[in-house]
Design a protein around this motif. Structure first.
Motif, PDB file in Angstrom:
ATOM      1  N   HIS A  18       0.832  -1.198  -0.054  1.00 18.09           N
ATOM      2  CA  HIS A  18      -0.101   0.253   0.098  1.00 18.09           C
ATOM      3  C   HIS A  18       0.904   1.331  -0.038  1.00 18.09           C
ATOM      4  CE1 HIS A  18      -3.866  -1.889   1.590  1.00 18.09           C
ATOM      5  NE2 HIS A  18      -3.488  -2.545   0.386  1.00 18.09           N
ATOM      6  N   TYR A  19       2.099   1.252   0.729  1.00 13.49           N
ATOM      7  CA  TYR A  19       2.723   2.379   0.984  1.00 13.49           C
ATOM      8  C   TYR A  19       3.436   2.602  -0.535  1.00 13.49           C
ATOM      9  CZ  TYR A  19       6.641   5.467   2.347  1.00 13.49           C
ATOM     10  OH  TYR A  19       7.542   6.493   2.288  1.00 13.49           O
ATOM     11  N   GLN A  65       2.413   1.701  -3.434  1.00 14.58           N
ATOM     12  CA  GLN A  65       1.280   2.424  -4.357  1.00 14.58           C
ATOM     13  C   GLN A  65       1.120   3.726  -4.199  1.00 14.58           C
ATOM     14  OE1 GLN A  65      -1.743  -0.341  -3.727  1.00 14.58           O
ATOM     15  NE2 GLN A  65      -0.884  -1.935  -5.391  1.00 14.58           N
ATOM     16  N   ALA A  66       0.993   4.042  -2.986  1.00 17.94           N
ATOM     17  CA  ALA A  66       0.746   5.617  -2.649  1.00 17.94           C
ATOM     18  C   ALA A  66       1.743   6.626  -3.003  1.00 17.94           C
ATOM     19  CB  ALA A  66       0.271   5.688  -0.939  1.00 17.94           C
ATOM     20  N   ARG A  91       1.724   6.926  -6.875  1.00 12.86           N
ATOM     21  CA  ARG A  91       0.493   7.784  -7.141  1.00 12.86           C
ATOM     22  C   ARG A  91       1.185   9.416  -6.929  1.00 12.86           C
ATOM     23  NH1 ARG A  91      -2.772   4.047  -4.714  1.00 12.86           N
ATOM     24  NH2 ARG A  91      -2.976   5.235  -2.958  1.00 12.86           N
ATOM     25  N   TYR A  92       1.630   9.629  -5.594  1.00 14.51           N
ATOM     26  CA  TYR A  92       2.203  10.812  -5.403  1.00 14.51           C
ATOM     27  C   TYR A  92       3.040  11.397  -6.471  1.00 14.51           C
ATOM     28  CZ  TYR A  92       4.855  14.511  -3.157  1.00 14.51           C
ATOM     29  OH  TYR A  92       5.602  15.602  -3.003  1.00 14.51           O
TER      30      TYR A  92
END
Length: 192
Positions: free
Chosen positions: A72-73, A75-76, A79-80
């Protein structure tokens, strides 16, 4: 550590400066990050650069990052980085346009006052014609407001062209008597 280790175990190794654990995480996630970035950016080189930047950032911040769920980290983070890239591309676009020499401004014409004046004219015309027979009003309206020819009106209403001409003449006479200044406005609007 091997490729069967969990993300959490591998990240713990990365925090302990284990480059082999970092390489395993890279192998596990680089393709997904690249595909995601490429999907949003539609640019292979930019997607590759972002994927690289994400992993460089992870390595540089390994000691200070408290990552509980690595997938999750990352992926975030991806995206950032995509967002940051898109934002920078928009800023660069504006900066690039500012480099062009100034061009003469296009002349802009505000039609709102004219449209309001025309709508008032139509409203006054409808008020002045209200005492005429319905068919006479309709023919006059088709001629002077909708700008149909006498023959087009005759064809549309299934009447003779001579009847159309007579009805328009009747309406014009009524307008001349009821409101002479209106005739001038009507003649001017007919010319436009």
């Amino acid at each position: 550590m091997n490729s069967y280790s969990t993300d959490h175990e591998l990240w713990s190794g990365v925090v302990a400066d284990d480059s082999h654990a970092f390489a395993l995480l890279y192998e596990r996630y680089w393709k997904k990050l690249y595909q995601t970035a490429r999907y949003y950016l539609k640019d292979d080189a930019a997607a590759e650069e972002i994927t690289h930047d994400v992993f460089v950032s992870l390595w540089e911040k390994r000691a200070s990052s408290n990552i509980q769920n690595f997938r999750h980290y990352i992926q975030a983070t991806a995206r950032y980085h995509v967002y940051k890239y898109l934002k920078a591309a928009k800023v660069n676009c504006v900066e690039y346009l500012e480099q062009f020499p100034e061009t003469p401004a296009l002349q802009v014409y505000n039609i709102a006052p004219d449209k309001l004046g025309y709508e008032q004219l139509e409203s006054q015309l409808a008020g002045l014609l209200k005492d005429l027979p319905r068919r006479c009003q309709e023919i006059f309206w088709l001629s002077r407001v909708n700008h149909l020819s006498n023959q087009e009106i005759a064809d549309k209403l299934h009447i003779s062209k001579r009847t159309v001409e007579n009805q328009i003449t009747t309406a014009l006479k009524a307008l001349r008597v009821a409101y002479p200044p209106f005739m001038l406005a009507l003649m001017i609007s007919r010319l436009l």
